[in-house]
Design a protein around this motif. Sequence first.
Motif, mmCIF file in Angstrom:
data_model
loop_
_atom_site.group_PDB
_atom_site.id
_atom_site.type_symbol
_atom_site.label_atom_id
_atom_site.label_comp_id
_atom_site.label_asym_id
_atom_site.label_seq_id
_atom_site.Cartn_x
_atom_site.Cartn_y
_atom_site.Cartn_z
ATOM 1 N N UNK A 101 0.818 -1.210 0.000
ATOM 2 C CA UNK A 101 0.000 0.000 0.000
ATOM 3 C C UNK A 101 0.857 1.268 0.000
ATOM 4 N N UNK A 104 3.180 1.497 -3.203
ATOM 5 C CA UNK A 104 2.458 1.855 -4.414
ATOM 6 C C UNK A 104 2.168 3.359 -4.475
ATOM 7 N N UNK A 105 1.664 3.917 -3.371
ATOM 8 C CA UNK A 105 1.264 5.325 -3.420
ATOM 9 C C UNK A 105 2.498 6.234 -3.520
ATOM 10 N N UNK A 108 3.557 5.943 -7.184
ATOM 11 C CA UNK A 108 2.620 6.632 -8.085
ATOM 12 C C UNK A 108 2.841 8.140 -8.060
ATOM 13 N N UNK A 109 3.141 8.672 -6.871
ATOM 14 C CA UNK A 109 3.298 10.116 -6.741
ATOM 15 C C UNK A 109 4.751 10.557 -6.954
ATOM 16 N N UNK A 111 7.286 9.995 -5.177
ATOM 17 C CA UNK A 111 8.019 10.350 -3.955
ATOM 18 C C UNK A 111 9.177 9.390 -3.682
ATOM 19 N N UNK B 60 -7.842 0.385 -3.787
ATOM 20 C CA UNK B 60 -6.984 1.247 -2.990
ATOM 21 C C UNK B 60 -6.874 2.649 -3.609
ATOM 22 N N UNK B 64 -8.356 6.265 -1.936
ATOM 23 C CA UNK B 64 -7.539 7.464 -1.737
ATOM 24 C C UNK B 64 -8.092 8.654 -2.530
ATOM 25 N N UNK B 113 -1.234 19.702 -3.996
ATOM 26 C CA UNK B 113 -0.715 18.335 -4.021
ATOM 27 C C UNK B 113 -1.868 17.330 -3.893
ATOM 28 N N UNK B 116 -3.362 16.762 -7.148
ATOM 29 C CA UNK B 116 -2.467 15.958 -7.979
ATOM 30 C C UNK B 116 -2.601 14.473 -7.623
ATOM 31 N N UNK B 120 -4.048 11.672 -10.183
ATOM 32 C CA UNK B 120 -3.167 10.543 -10.496
ATOM 33 C C UNK B 120 -3.903 9.220 -10.293
ATOM 34 N N UNK B 121 -4.755 9.160 -9.280
ATOM 35 C CA UNK B 121 -5.406 7.904 -8.928
ATOM 36 C C UNK B 121 -6.727 7.672 -9.642
#
Lengths: 130, 153
Positions: A101, A104-105, A108-109, A111, B60, B64, B113, B116, B120-121
């Motif tokens: 979890x 993945x996030x 995706x961003x 970071x 997921x 979000x 942010x 964004x 993105x999701x």
Amino acid sequence: MSIPGPSAREPNGTHAAVVSVRTERRGDVLVLAVAGEIDMATAPRLDDAIAGATRARPRVLVVDLSEVVFLSAAGMSALMRAADDTTAYAGSFRVVASTPLTQRVLELMGLDDELEVHRDLEAACREPNS
Amino acid sequence: MNGRHDTEVKVTETQPPSQDVGAQDDIELRLGASLVHLPIIRSVAANIAMRADFDLDAISDLRLAVDEACSTLITRAVPGTTMVCRFTIDDNELRFRGAVTSADDEAPSTASFGWRVLTTLADSANAWVEPAVHDGQGNWVHVELAKRKPELT
């Protein structure tokens, strides 16, 4: 030191998300082990813990997300601020993302490029100062 | 505003963006525009996506995206008012629409942010503002997003 999670209760009995932060010192590495859901309601708790940690100026600050089950933009912003604050005193900031979890996030961003992300806590603590 | 000086704001049940109550499969949530309710909204979003056969990553992502949409709305809502959320499922996608009454005249910033993360999701997202015509108090701020159902292979 342990900061207990909130039992925030609205008058109607609704519970807010819960996040807890446990602080552990390993030599000159300071680990913040975070557990729970980091959303806009609970991110200030992470911010506070990070602010408290950076005041002590540890050589390495690690935020361990292993027990985080939800990570929102507010939580990611807190991590980016932590990186800035740590860099400001020439310290090193690391994130542990051991679960699909969080991995993945962060990926995706983008970071995972901006932050030093490790797959487990041991690696994050072992890594020499960069 | 409008000559009203109520100090105690009651939960509003005015004119939400649910003109179309036709679709039997739609799911609507009305709750206080407060950040404490985010976990409930997330779990409803995840549950609907799960029952619509979304895979774990898509569930997921939707959880979000909806959380960011609602956080954006709640931080703009008039305190003490109600947020309206609506989930619509068709053959192709799961669509979320949320709205709050707000003193803001402008749509939420798409430069943040949080926005964004949302874009993105989700596969598509949109935010806009419209005057609250009925009581003349502020505006309705809307956020809409959609997530496509995974292709069956």
